[in-house]
Enzyme design. Structure first.
Site, PDB file in Angstrom:
ATOM      1  CG  LEU A  42       1.469  10.539   6.771  1.00 18.50           C
ATOM      2  CD1 LEU A  42       1.758  10.006   5.370  1.00 18.50           C
ATOM      3  CD2 LEU A  42       1.887  11.997   6.885  1.00 18.50           C
ATOM      4  CG  ASP A 165     -12.565   7.113  -0.306  1.00 18.47           C
ATOM      5  OD1 ASP A 165     -13.522   7.901  -0.390  1.00 18.47           O
ATOM      6  OD2 ASP A 165     -11.793   7.091   0.676  1.00 18.47           O
TER       7      ASP A 165
END
Length: 687
Positions: A42, A165
């Site tokens: 991914l 983040d």
């Protein structure tokens, strides 16, 4: 396909038949942690590890996400430190997964010199992809986003965790309910920053990361709020903060409004109130910025008391119950209005596994009776309260099966940790730990006389245990695949067992001698569940081949096959009068079957993920009716009126899947076993 987990491999996808990677020649690892099969890469963390999509072979190839951390450090000291930090981060992630909008931590382990975290797979799109497909957000959508995510940030900040983040790529809109899920808490990134030898490591993404985090590497709750503000700006204007940061540094935050009509589009309308909220979120100076998520919520919902943060699931479209004598809140109300009404009212709020839910009166509408001999009870006779769930701690991995003894004095739980535990359901104390299986345990069941516990395991055996002493009585062997389900006949003389996909058989065993009586064959895939009818004359088997079969136990002949599900049958249960069968499926539905006509009565829809377990409340508990209970991977337990097909209420269990449910003989306790926070819990009911 099988994915190579060498973090330096350039072409990691391989055919299943390969033993070595066709690209880097590294030996392929078919199963991580003995159960997770990596199928697709991914993302790449820049040489320090990767993230993979994987299948959990213990759970019918259910999708999950495997995060790999491969620290490239010199010497044993830094590596030891990395492993220690990794375990600390895994523990913290498990704590955070109590929140329903944070992926559940399923496992963490070390293998072949790499460290791995396994988390729940969230089926949905991240907000960057959503923006690319649907275009920029309106002010209404931005407000909905903030009110959905701010309680999540408040939760993690109270736990002492800073995400570091936040950006559109790390927010997923869950397909099942439209809620926003915060992903990628950067355990691997924080570990890299800690063990990396070079200076200047920054965790975050340019444009979304505030000044204090970029310059000093320090992050605070206000730092996440800046990132959330930058995310809103991106989705509102279509302008990437990273591009502005490259061109202008941090000066863009003071003139963000000029980008509302960027790219030749019609100018986006932003109210004075929302504009002021974004101004304060995007302050360069951390002292001038919002300091907590509840401060932002207060400005978005003026009129609420400043101390009243919106609870994590206050915005959910599913409000399952209200306090006695309170009117249910209309589902048509918008999220913000719901928040104001509920927080400002006298509605009783109960904590359940770290989330909130509301109780509402059961639906009073009735429909013509089904072939269940007793009518459903009136709303007053149905339990109005489900108290705080009581966790039973002891297992170290998922609980796949739970069962109450017929006298209600003992609860059994079977786990992936290869143990069975017997509990006193009243004192919540462990009585015995039964050890002997060599692989995970799928199923447990008590004999009608309370004396014997049967367990079926992936080690292909059935074990019979003395409940009083906890000692092994005997082991039944002869299967060619794992034993997925066991059930005792009402007279206690026969045990039925179902097996997984390499065997696909049902076996009937003589309990007195331990000998095989006969084998029932006909399913074309694994048998996930078996159940005896109350009169002991019929056996029902639910299979991964999407069918249910009914067997005549006297002759061993097939009576009929019930078909109609779109995916595997995971659980079957007879109604107390034996005239109706309920089945739970991987297709997210429950079906009710008329056993006299061999026809489907109705389909119950409401779960957002596979239905792993179904059970009927004992008829003695509700002499005027029948209630069906179901447990699902959508993290809920639902109670149903099988006559009308209506939901009576939903128990929002928090994080982690529900794999198994059991109801005590007196109907006062529901036991739920599963993953994450829901490894094993008890819900006490009041009738």
């Amino acid at each position: 396909m099988l994915c190579c987990v060498n973090p330096d491999c350039q072409k990691p996808l391989n055919p299943d038949k390969n033993n070595y990677c066709h690209s880097c020649r590294a030996e392929l690892i078919p199963l991580l942690g003995g159960r997770y099969r990596p199928t697709q890469m991914l993302s790449d963390e820049g040489g320090f590890g990767r993230t993979y999509l994987a299948e959990d072979i213990h759970k019918l190839n259910e999708c999950c996400v495997v995060k790999q951390f491969a620290p490239k450090v010199q010497g044993t000291g830094p590596l030891t430190k990395a492993i220690e930090l990794f375990k600390q981060e895994a523990s913290r992630l498990q704590e955070l997964a109590e929140h329903p909008q944070i992926p559940t931590l399923l496992a963490y382990f070390e293998q072949n010199g790499y460290l791995f975290l396994v988390q729940q797979f969230i089926d949905g799109q991240n907000l960057l992809k959503e923006w690319q497909m649907r275009g920029s957000y309106s002010e209404t959508k931005i407000r909905e986003l903030l009110l959905d995510l701010l309680p999540v940030l408040e939760f993690i900040h109270l736990k002492g965790v800073i995400h570091r983040d936040i950006k559109p790529q790390n927010i997923i809109r869950r397909q099942s309910d439209g809620r926003l899920v915060l992903i990628d808490f950067g355990a691997s990134k924080q570990l890299v920053a800690t063990v990396q030898t070079k200076m200047g490591t920054v965790i975050g993404s340019h444009g979304y990361t505030p000044l204090e985090q970029m310059q000093d590497g320090k992050a605070y709750p206000a730092s996440d709020l800046f990132s959330l503000g930058a995310t809103c700006f991106h989705l509102l204007t279509g302008v990437r903060p990273s591009n502005l940061w490259i061109q202008e540094g941090y000066s863009w935050v003071g003139s963000w409004r000029q980008h509302l009509s960027s790219l030749g589009r019609e100018k986006v309308s932003v109210s004075i109130e929302l504009g002021e909220v974004l101004d304060k979120l995007l302050q360069r100076d951390i002292q001038k910025r919002y300091q907590s998520a509840d401060e932002v919520i207060a400005d978005l919902t003026p009129g609420l008391p400043p101390s009243s943060s919106v609870p994590p699931t206050i915005l959910s479209t599913t409000f399952t119950a209200t306090a006695a004598n309170q009117e249910p809140v209309s589902p048509k109300l918008n999220n913000t209005l719901k928040s104001k009404l509920l927080l400002g009212s006298s509605i009783l709020v109960l904590g359940l596994g770290g989330v909130w839910y509301f109780q509402s009166p059961p639906n009073q509408k009735t429909e013509p009776s089904l072939p269940i001999s007793q009518p459903i009870p009136s709303p007053k006779s149905v339990s109005e309260n489900y108290l705080l769930p009581k966790p039973l701690k002891g297992h170290s991995s998922d609980v796949n099966s739970v069962a109450f003894s017929p006298d209600g004095t003992t609860l059994a739980s079977a786990s992936d940790d290869k143990t069975i535990k017997l509990w006193n359901p009243v004192s919540k104390e462990e009585i015995h730990t039964l050890e002997g299986h060599s692989n995970w345990i799928w199923t447990v069941a008590f004999s009608p006389d309370n004396k014997i516990l049967a367990s079926g395991s992936a080690d292909k055996t059935i074990k019979l245990w003395n409940v009083e002493t906890g000692k092994l009585i005997r082991t039944l062997e002869g299967n060619t695949d794992g034993v997925t389900s066991v059930a005792f006949s009402p007279d206690g003389k026969t045990l039925a067992s179902g097996t997984a996909s390499k065997d696909m058989k049902i076996k009937l065993w003589n309990l007195k001698t331990g000998k095989l009586i006969r084998t029932l064959q006909g399913h074309t895939n694994g048998v996930g569940s078996v159940a005896f009818s109350p009169d002991g004359k019929t056996l029902a088997s639910g299979s991964w081949d999407k069918t249910i079969k009914l067997w005549n136990l006297k002759t061993g002949k097939l009576i009929c096959t019930l078909a109609g599900n779109a995916d595997s049958i995971l659980s079957v249960a007879f109604a107390p009068d034996g005239a109706t069968l309920a089945s739970g499926s991987k297709d997210k539905t429950i079906k009710l079957w008329n056993l006299k006509t061999e026809k489907e009565i109705r389909t119950l829809k409401g779960h957002k993920d596979k239905v792993n377990s179904v059970a009927f409340l004992p008829s003695s508990v509700n002499p005027n009716g029948v209630i069906l209970v179901s447990g699902s991977s959508d993290k809920t337990i639902k109670l149903w009126n099988p006559v009308t097909g209506k939901q009576i209420r939903t128990l929002e269990t928090g994080s982690g899947y529900i794999y198994a449910i059991a109801i005590s003989p007196d109907g006062q306790t529901i036991a739920g076993g599963g993953s994450g926070e829901n490894i094993l819990k008890l819900w006490q009911t009041i009738h």
